[in-house]
Enzyme design. Structure first.
Site, mmCIF file in Angstrom:
data_model
loop_
_atom_site.group_PDB
_atom_site.id
_atom_site.type_symbol
_atom_site.label_atom_id
_atom_site.label_comp_id
_atom_site.label_asym_id
_atom_site.label_seq_id
_atom_site.Cartn_x
_atom_site.Cartn_y
_atom_site.Cartn_z
ATOM 1 N N ASP A 127 109.964 21.655 49.778
ATOM 2 C CA ASP A 127 109.764 20.781 50.938
ATOM 3 C C ASP A 127 110.095 19.372 50.453
ATOM 4 O O ASP A 127 109.304 18.748 49.755
ATOM 5 C CB ASP A 127 108.317 20.880 51.399
ATOM 6 C CG ASP A 127 107.972 19.863 52.484
ATOM 7 O OD1 ASP A 127 108.845 19.040 52.846
ATOM 8 O OD2 ASP A 127 106.815 19.881 52.952
ATOM 9 N N TRP B 206 100.403 18.472 51.636
ATOM 10 C CA TRP B 206 101.483 19.180 52.304
ATOM 11 C C TRP B 206 101.665 20.590 51.774
ATOM 12 O O TRP B 206 101.799 21.544 52.554
ATOM 13 C CB TRP B 206 102.786 18.371 52.238
ATOM 14 C CG TRP B 206 102.680 17.247 53.210
ATOM 15 C CD1 TRP B 206 102.363 15.961 52.943
ATOM 16 C CD2 TRP B 206 102.783 17.348 54.641
ATOM 17 N NE1 TRP B 206 102.262 15.243 54.110
ATOM 18 C CE2 TRP B 206 102.518 16.066 55.164
ATOM 19 C CE3 TRP B 206 103.060 18.388 55.519
ATOM 20 C CZ2 TRP B 206 102.544 15.796 56.531
ATOM 21 C CZ3 TRP B 206 103.082 18.129 56.884
ATOM 22 C CH2 TRP B 206 102.830 16.849 57.371
ATOM 23 N N LYS C 214 111.655 10.440 57.543
ATOM 24 C CA LYS C 214 111.323 9.529 56.442
ATOM 25 C C LYS C 214 112.594 8.802 55.984
ATOM 26 O O LYS C 214 112.644 7.581 55.966
ATOM 27 C CB LYS C 214 110.749 10.288 55.250
ATOM 28 C CG LYS C 214 109.838 11.450 55.581
ATOM 29 C CD LYS C 214 108.490 11.042 56.088
ATOM 30 C CE LYS C 214 107.534 12.233 56.054
ATOM 31 N NZ LYS C 214 106.252 11.890 56.650
#
Lengths: 373, 373
Positions: B180, B106, B204
Site C-alpha cells: 500500500d 493503515w 496524497k
C-alpha cells in the site's frame, strides 16, 4: 464551427455529459483558492471545516431539490452504477431473492451482477420486443419473498423511461423498490413513497464521473452480507456521513455547485427540479415531435415510455450516418453517435442542455434532410 | 497571512493534499475547453478519442515515471485505499492464507478487512512499541502457503516508511508482496523485482481523491473470488483498459497533469521521480534535523524508518498545541494538526511541497520555540 462567437458547441454526450457553464466557470475560478481558504478544493482534508461545509451544503441542497424525506440517508460514494449493481445486493438481498425488471442494457447488467449474491430473478423483460417498450407492471411475476425489486428508471442506451414509478404495494408486494436513476436524476421529481433506494452515477446530470449518489431509506441499512467491503456498506457509510473512506471531494464539490445552479433555475412559478422538468418536457417534445413528423428519421420507442433524457434515433437510410455525424460536428453538435449496441444516433439532452441546443440540433437535422432527401 | 503577496499558504494536509500550482492553473485554464475540443474534460465521453488520448498519455507517463515493467498492468480504479483493503483479498487471496505486517493504522485496517475474505494472519506487529519502529523482516513469521504478503510501505498516520522493500524470496517465501504505497507513491523509485502488486489512493501525491492507482503483475490476474464485484475484478478492469465502468475521468486527467509536471522536474542530472526523491530527502533531513536538535519539539520514530512524507511531531509541552496551530495558521502554514489517534502535529511534505515550505515551517517553529521556551 458555425456557431456564434463565444458559444461553446452543444455536447450531446450520454455521459460524462455537458455541464452548466456557470458551474464550470465557478470551479475554474475557485481552483487555487476556495473562499479565501488559501487552498483549492482538491487540496483540502476531507475532515477539515472547509470541506465539511461544502459537503454539508451539497447534501442539504440535494435533499431540498429532490424533496428527500427525513427517513432517507443521502450517501456520497464511489464506483458508479456498475459498482452499485454489486453493492445493492450485497447490502439489501440478505443472500435471498431479488426481483429484476429487464427493460434494456442497464437493468440486464444489474440482474446479471446480482446473481453473485442472491437469487436474482427476471420477473419481466421486453427483450423480445428489442426493448422498444417497458414491460407492463400488471404482468410482473413478483416473488412473494423478494428482498427488493430493481428497475432502471431511465435506460440510457435504449432510451426508455418510467414516467410513473410502479406502486409495488398496489401490486401486492411488500418489497422495497430500488431504482437506478443514474441518467435522469434531478430531471424530474421522485415519488419517494414508492421507493426504498435510489442510486445513480453523477456523470449525466449532476457532476463528474467518480461520484455515486445513493439515497436509501433507513430501515434498509444494517443488513449487509459479511463479504460486503466496509467502504461499500451503506450503514458504515451513513454512520460516517460518507467519510468512512476519503470521499471523492472534487465530485461532491462540483455536484454541489450543480445543485446550487439547479436551485436558481426558474420557469414561471416553478423552481429547481420542477423548473427543469418543465424544460425537459419541452425539449423532448420538440425533438420527438420533429422526428415523428419526418420521413427521414425515426425513433422506435413506444411513445408512452420514451426517455426525456436520451433520444436514440435512426436515419432511415443508414448509409448516411457518417455524413450526418461529420456535418453535425462541423455545425458544433458533438457526440451524437448512438451506442454501439443499438447503432444510429443518440441525443442526450440532460438538464445542462438548453432548448437552444435542441433547436440547433433540429435545425441541422432539417437541413441535412433537405440536402439528402 | 505573513507571506509575500502572490504566494499561497503552505498546506501540510496529509491528504487530500497540496498540489503543484502549475497543475491547478492548467486544470483551471482547460475547464471549459480542453485542447480546442469544445468540451471540458468532465464533459467528455470516456469512450471518445479526446479522453482516450488523455488516459493513454497518463498511463504512459506513470509507467515511465515509476519504471513499471511491461508485465505489470496499470489500472485506474475507484474507492481509495480503504476499498482496496477488500479488493486486494477478493482478487488475490483465493480464500486461503494472506500474511500481514502490522506497522501502523493503515496496515492494521488492511488486515482486519481481509478477514472477510481469507485467513488474514498478522505475521509481525510493533503495536507494543506504539508503532515507533518497523517490525524487523528477519522476525516475520511468514506462512508457507500465503497467497500474498501485505505491507503498508508508508504509514501516513504514524509516520513510518520502508526505505528498503523486503526481499521475500531471500526470506524463503514465494508469495508476491503487496504494498500500500498511497502516501509515498512517486516520491521515490519502486523495486518492482520485489513487488507483485502496489496500490494507492491518488489524493496524497498524484491528484484528487476518488482515483485509485493499482499496479499489478499479470500472473496475479484472473484469480478473483466469485463474490468480487465485476467493477473491482482486476482482470476485468485490465481487459477493458480501466473502462469497464466509467472511470473517474477528472481524476485521471489531473493525475496526468501531475505526471507531466513530475516528468519536467530537474535536480542536477536527475529528472522525474529521481529528482523528487532527491528533494524529498533534503526536505525530510532539514525538518527532522531541526526537530532532533531542538529541546522543544520531538519525533518519536526510530531514525532508520522515519517517513520522508509524513512527519509527526510533538511539542514537549502539549498545553501549547492550540497556540502553535493558531500561530501557524496566521503565518500561512495550514493543516498541521496531527491525526486524532496520535495527537500532536503532523507535517505532510509530499512532492508538491517545495523546500521553501519546509523552511517556512522550520522558521515558524524556531520563532515559536524562542517566544515560548
Amino acid at each position: 464551427m458555425t456557431q456564434p462567437a463565444g458559444i461553446r458547441p452543444y455536447n450531446f454526450s450520454a455521459g460524462p455529459a455537458a455541464m452548466p457553464e456557470a458551474v464550470l466557470q465557478r470551479a475554474a475560478a475557485d481552483m487555487l483558492d476556495w473562499n479565501g481558504s488559501g487552498m483549492g478544493v482538491m487540496e483540502m482534508s476531507h475532515r477539515g471545516k472547509e470541506f465539511g461545509a461544502i459537503a454539508t451544503q451539497a447534501e442539504a441542497d440535494l435533499r431540498h431539490l429532490l424533496a428527500v424525506p427525513a427517513n432517507f440517508h443521502i450517501l456520497f460514494m464511489q464506483g458508479g452504477g456498475l459498482a452499485e449493481n454489486a453493492i445493492v445486493p450485497m447490502n439489501l438481498s440478505r443472500g435471498a431473492v431479488a426481483d429484476f425488471v429487464v427493460s434494456g442494457s442497464w437493468s440486464a447488467k444489474s440482474q446479471k451482477e446480482a446473481l453473485r449474491y442472491c437469487d436474482a430473478r427476471v420477473i419481466a423483460s421486453n427483450a423480445a420486443d428489442h426493448f422498444t417498450r417497458l414491460p407492463d407492471a400488471a404482468g410482473w411475476k413478483l416473488s412473494a419473498d423478494a428482498a427488493y425489486v430493481h428497475i432502471c428508471s431511465n435506460e440510457t442506451i435504449h432510451g426508455l423511461e418510467y414516467h410513473t414509478l410502479p406502486d409495488l404495494a398496489a401490486l401486492g408486494s411488500k418489497a422495497p423498490l430500488v431504482i437506478d436513476f443514474s441518467s435522469h436524476v434531478a430531471s424530474r421529481s421522485v415519488d419517494w413513497q414508492r421507493v426504498g433506494l435510489a442510486f445513480g452515477g453523477a456523470q449525466k446530470n449532476l457532476g463528474p464521473a467518480g461520484l455515486t449518489i445513493v439515497i436509501v431509506r433507513d430501515d434498509l441499512l444494517g443488513h449487509a452480507l459479511e463479504i460486503c467491503p466496509s467502504a461499500f456498506n451503506y450503514k458504515t457509510v451513513a454512520d460516517n456521513q460518507s467519510m468512512f473512506n476519503t470521499p471523492p471531494t472534487w465530485g461532491i464539490y462540483v455536484a454541489g455547485l450543480t445543485f446550487q445552479w439547479l436551485r436558481q433555475q426558474r420557469e414561471g412559478d416553478l423552481t429547481g427540479v420542477a423548473a427543469m422538468e418543465h424544460r425537459n418536457i419541452a425539449k423532448a417534445d420538440f425533438l420527438y415531435g420533429y422526428i415523428d413528423a419526418s420521413d427521414f428519421y425515426e425513433n422506435r420507442i413506444s411513445t408512452e415510455c420514451r426517455s426525456r433524457m436520451n433520444v436514440p434515433f435512426f436515419l432511415k437510410d443508414e448509409s448516411r450516418n457518417d455524413a450526418f455525424l461529420a456535418g453535425a460536428r462541423a455545425a458544433g453538435l458533438l457526440q451524437l453517435k448512438g451506442h454501439k449496441s443499438v447503432g444510429g444516433m443518440r441525443a442526450s439532452i440532460y438538464n445542462a442542455m438548453p432548448m437552444a441546443g435542441v433547436q440547433a440540433l433540429v435545425s441541422y437535422m432539417r437541413e441535412f434532410e433537405k440536402s439528402h432527401a
